[in-house]
Design a protein around this motif. Structure first.
Motif, mmCIF file in Angstrom:
data_model
loop_
_atom_site.group_PDB
_atom_site.id
_atom_site.type_symbol
_atom_site.label_atom_id
_atom_site.label_comp_id
_atom_site.label_asym_id
_atom_site.label_seq_id
_atom_site.Cartn_x
_atom_site.Cartn_y
_atom_site.Cartn_z
ATOM 1 N N VAL A 70 2.475 4.762 -43.893
ATOM 2 C CA VAL A 70 1.093 4.661 -43.412
ATOM 3 C C VAL A 70 0.126 5.246 -44.430
ATOM 4 N N LYS A 71 0.437 6.397 -44.986
ATOM 5 C CA LYS A 71 -0.449 7.037 -45.959
ATOM 6 C C LYS A 71 -0.530 6.212 -47.239
ATOM 7 N N GLY A 72 0.583 5.634 -47.651
ATOM 8 C CA GLY A 72 0.594 4.776 -48.843
ATOM 9 C C GLY A 72 -0.274 3.554 -48.656
ATOM 10 N N ARG A 73 -0.203 2.913 -47.501
ATOM 11 C CA ARG A 73 -1.050 1.737 -47.240
ATOM 12 C C ARG A 73 -2.524 2.132 -47.182
ATOM 13 N N ARG A 74 -2.795 3.281 -46.571
ATOM 14 C CA ARG A 74 -4.185 3.740 -46.468
ATOM 15 C C ARG A 74 -4.744 4.009 -47.867
ATOM 16 N N THR A 75 -3.944 4.625 -48.726
ATOM 17 C CA THR A 75 -4.374 4.912 -50.087
ATOM 18 C C THR A 75 -4.573 3.619 -50.869
ATOM 19 N N ALA A 76 -3.701 2.642 -50.689
ATOM 20 C CA ALA A 76 -3.808 1.369 -51.403
ATOM 21 C C ALA A 76 -5.069 0.623 -50.995
ATOM 22 N N HIS A 77 -5.482 0.722 -49.754
ATOM 23 C CA HIS A 77 -6.689 0.033 -49.291
ATOM 24 C C HIS A 77 -7.955 0.703 -49.801
ATOM 25 N N ASN A 78 -7.914 1.960 -50.183
ATOM 26 C CA ASN A 78 -9.096 2.668 -50.664
ATOM 27 C C ASN A 78 -9.436 2.326 -52.110
#
Length: 83
Positions: A70-78
């Motif tokens: 979840v944190k990896g996807r959130r970081t990738a979207h930023n």
């Protein structure tokens, strides 16, 4: 006064103040059975604790993997697209 019959098992104890041979063997057998039972109980508790620790560890590992995803996807979207 204690009456002692000749040949009785309690006669030896009454006369000498010592336990007869079979009483000593029985006491030793009871100690051995008690110690073995105690070891088996402790082993069972230890195995039960290990089982629960493995279950808790698997749950924690799954939680860490999900949170990392979840944190990896959130970081990738930023980050902006680099195309």
């Amino acid at each position: 006064m204690i009456r002692v019959r000749a040949g009785s098992r309690s006669g030896n104890r009454a006369r000498t103040g010592r336990a007869a041979g079979w009483e000593v063997e029985m006491r030793a057998l009871l100690w051995v059975v008690g110690v073995v039972a105690g070891v088996l109980v402790l082993l069972g508790l230890l195995l039960e604790a290990v089982r629960w620790l493995v279950i808790i560890g698997v749950i924690a590992l799954a939680a860490v993997i999900v949170l990392a995803f979840v944190k990896g996807r959130r970081t990738a979207h930023n980050y902006p697209n680099r195309r």
